[in-house]
Write an enzyme that holds these catalytic residues in place. Structure first.
Site, mmCIF file in Angstrom:
data_model
loop_
_atom_site.group_PDB
_atom_site.id
_atom_site.type_symbol
_atom_site.label_atom_id
_atom_site.label_comp_id
_atom_site.label_asym_id
_atom_site.label_seq_id
_atom_site.Cartn_x
_atom_site.Cartn_y
_atom_site.Cartn_z
ATOM 1 C CG ASP A 178 -1.879 1.002 1.480
ATOM 2 O OD1 ASP A 178 -1.657 1.878 0.703
ATOM 3 O OD2 ASP A 178 -3.003 1.290 1.492
ATOM 4 C CG HIS A 179 1.140 4.313 -3.402
ATOM 5 N ND1 HIS A 179 0.167 3.552 -3.751
ATOM 6 C CD2 HIS A 179 0.877 5.574 -3.417
ATOM 7 C CE1 HIS A 179 -1.053 5.239 -4.552
ATOM 8 N NE2 HIS A 179 -0.727 6.208 -3.571
ATOM 9 C CG HIS A 241 -4.296 4.277 -0.749
ATOM 10 N ND1 HIS A 241 -3.528 3.451 -0.603
ATOM 11 C CD2 HIS A 241 -4.510 4.389 -1.789
ATOM 12 C CE1 HIS A 241 -3.146 2.906 -1.836
ATOM 13 N NE2 HIS A 241 -4.135 4.011 -2.402
#
Length: 486
Positions: A178-179, A241
Site C-alpha cells: 500500500d504505497h 489507503h
C-alpha cells in the site's frame, strides 16, 4: 525509519519486475530504483530483470527505461543513470501460460543472495503467474514477492489470490504493498504519536471529538476506465489507503517498531470497526463541471454509458474499543473534487470551562491537521491572546503552529514512496507492508457496506465536478454539528 527483519531476511541481489513496461513502472518503479542507485542505497551487485508482454531486447528496454527516467525523474537525481541502466535486462513473457517461465528463470539466473519479485499485473494474472514461477523454480526459500493492489474485489476473491500466493510463499516472504505507507508524513504520524509525550495521554475519546480523513482527487477516469468502473471509490480508496490511515490513527502503542508488533496493533483496530448503519454512508457520481476553471465532462460521458459506480463516498465510521468508543470518524474520498489533498484532521473537544467568557472572549477547540499530499505538513491550532490593552475585553484568536516537513528538514532528500517500499522489499523489512489478516479484516468491513447498499437500494447522487461531492455528504457531518475541513 528502519524496522524489523524476519529470520528469513536477506538482501536480494536480483529484482524481478513484472509489468515492467506499464505506467507504474515508468512513473514510479524505474525512477525510484534509479534514485536509490544514485544515492548508493542499492548494492552494486543488484541486477534488475524486467518482464512484460512486449517483445524487446535488453538494449531496447534500456532505451525505454531511459525515456521514462528523463520524463519522470528530476535532473538532480539522475546521476549515474548509465550505470543504473546497465543493471537492467528484459525478458518478454505471457504470464497467462507457464510456457515462457523457464526462459525467464534463465534470464534471472541464480541469485547469490536471493530474489525479490515485484508483481504489478492484472488480478486475473496473479494465479497463473504464481503457477509459472513455481514451475520454473522461482519460489524457493530465498525468494520473496511484493504484490501491488488490487488484491481482489471482495473478501472471497482476495482469499483466492492470497491462497494462491500462500501455496508458493510463506507469509514472511509476502509483501503486500500500500504505497501510502511509504509516504513520509504517514510514518510521521507514528512518530508524532509515539515519540512525543504530550499527545498520547490525550489521544482518546476523553479529549478527541472526532476525526476526519479526506482523500480528494481532481482527476477523472484518465487511463483507468475499465478498472475503475468495476471498482468504484469504496474499493479503490477506502478499502486500502483510508483504512490503513485510520488504523495508524487509532492503533495502540506497539511494543516496538517492528513488522509483527506494528501490524498486530493495526489489525486489532480493523477488527474493531463497527458495521456501518443505514444513513451512515453517502455515495456520489460526478457530472460535467469545471476544475480550476477548465471544463471537464461527467463520469457518464467519460465512460460512454450510464453506470451506478460511485466516484465519491463519505462514511461515518466508529471504532468500538476502549480508547475510541463514541468518537465518529468521517471518511470521504472522490474524483473531480475541487483540490487534490490527502489529510487527517483530529478535532479535539472544547475546554470544559472558559475563564475568558465573562470578558467577551470566545474559544474554539484545538485542531491537529496532518497533511499527506500534495504538501507534507503538520498544523496544530491553538488559542492565543490578540495583543492589546484589553480595555474593551480580551480578544482570543486561533493561531496555527505549522510544521512544513520540507522546511523543517531542509537538505533531506524528498523521496518517492516507492523508493522506501522497493528498498524494504529488497532488504526484507515487512513493517510498512500489509499482512493477510489486515487485508481480510478490511474486506469484511467493505463487503458489509456494499451489501448494505444493495439491501437499501442506495445509488450514487450526482454532484458537479469541482464540488465537494453531493450535498448529502455535507449533511452527513453537519447533523452531528461537524463541518468538513476545507
Amino acid at each position: 525509519m528502519t524496522g524489523y527483519q524476519s529470520s528469513h531476511a536477506f538482501t536480494a541481489d536480483r529484482l524481478l519486475l513484472f509489468g515492467a513496461t506499464g505506467d507504474l513502472a515508468q512513473r514510479m518503479l524505474l525512477p525510484s530504483l534509479c534514485a536509490l542507485a544514485h544515492d548508493g542505497l542499492l548494492s552494486p551487485d543488484l541486477r534488475i530483470v524486467g518482464t512484460a508482454r512486449s517483445e524487446m531486447s535488453d538494449a531496447e528496454y534500456r532505451d525505454f527505461a531511459r525515456e521514462a527516467l528523463e520524463k519522470y525523474l528530476p535532473d538532480s537525481r539522475r546521476g549515474g543513470m548509465d550505470d543504473f541502466l546497465g543493471r537492467l535486462t528484459y525478458q518478454a513473457l505471457d504470464a497467462s501460460t507457464t510456457a515462457g517461465f523457464d526462459m525467464l528463470a534463465a534470464k534471472v539466473g541464480t541469485p547469490d543472495q536471493g530474489l525479490a519479485i515485484f508483481l504489478s499485473t492484472a488480478p486475473s494474472l496473479f494465479e497463473p503467474t504464481i503457477a509459472g514461477l513455481q514451475s520454473a523454480g522461482l519460489t524457493g526459500p530465498k525468494v520473496r514477492i511484493g504484490l501491488e493492489k488490487p488484491l481482489g474485489t471482495d473478501l472471497d476473491s482476495s482469499c483466492e489470490i492470497n491462497d494462491a500466493v500462500a501455496a508458493a510463499f510463506s507469509e514472511d516472504r509476502i509483501f503486500r504493498i500500500d504505497h501510502y505507507l511509504g509516504k513520509e508524513t504517514v510514518q510521521n504520524l507514528l512518530a508524532l504519536r509515539f515519540a512525543n509525550v504530550m499527545f498520547e495521554p490525550i489521544w482518546n475519546a476523553n479529549y478527541i471529538d472526532h476525526v476526519q480523513i479526506t482523500v480528494a482527487e481532481t482527476v477523472g477516469l484518465e487511463s483507468r476506465v475499465a478498472y475503475y468502473d468495476d471498482s468504484g471509490a469504496l474499493r479503490d480508496m477506502v478499502q486500502n489507503h483510508m483504512l490503513q490511515l485510520l488504523a495508524l490513527v487509532c492503533m495502540e502503542p506497539p511494543t516496538s517498531f517492528d513488522a509483527t508488533a506494528v501490524r498486530d496493533e493495526k489489525v486489532k483496530v480493523l477488527r474493531s470497526l463497527r458495521a456501518v448503519g443505514e444513513g451512515e454512508t453517502v455515495t456520489g457520481q460526478y457530472r460535467a463541471g469545471a476544475i480550476s476553471g477548465t471544463a471537464v465532462p461527467g463520469y457518464d460521458e467519460e465512460l460512454g454509458k450510464e453506470s451506478d459506480t460511485e466516484t465519491f463516498v463519505a462514511i461515518k465510521a466508529h471504532v468500538d474499543n476502549w480508547r475510541w468508543k463514541g468518537v465518529p470518524f468521517y471518511l470521504r474520498t472522490g474524483k473531480r473534487l475541487p483540490e487534490r489533498v490527502t489529510e487527517i484532521v483530529v478535532q479535539f473537544r472544547c475546554i470544559p470551562f472558559s475563564i475568558f467568557e465573562d470578558r467577551g472572549a470566545k474559544t474554539v477547540p484545538n485542531r491537529l491537521v496532518i497533511g499527506i499530499q500534495p504538501e507534507e505538513n503538520i498544523s496544530l491550532r491553538l488559542m492565543a491572546k490578540v495583543p492589546g490593552l484589553d480595555r474593551e475585553g480580551i480578544r482570543l484568536r486561533p493561531v496555527p503552529l505549522d510544521i512544513s516537513m520540507p522546511d523543517a528538514f531542509a537538505g533531506a532528500v524528498k523521496r518517492i514512496a516507492y523508493e522506501r517500499l522497493l528498498l524494504d522489499l529488497v532488504e526484507g523489512d515487512q513493517t510498512l507492508f500489509v499482512r493477510r489478516d489486515e487485508v481480510e479484516a478490511q474486506w469484511e468491513w467493505i463487503d458489509a457496506i456494499r451489501a448494505g447498499w444493495v439491501e437499501t437500494g442506495l445509488t450514487p447522487k450526482t454532484y458537479t465536478a469541482g464540488a465537494w461531492g453531493p450535498s448529502a455528504a455535507i449533511a452527513l457531518a453537519e447533523r452531528d454539528g461537524v463541518s468538513w475541513h476545507e
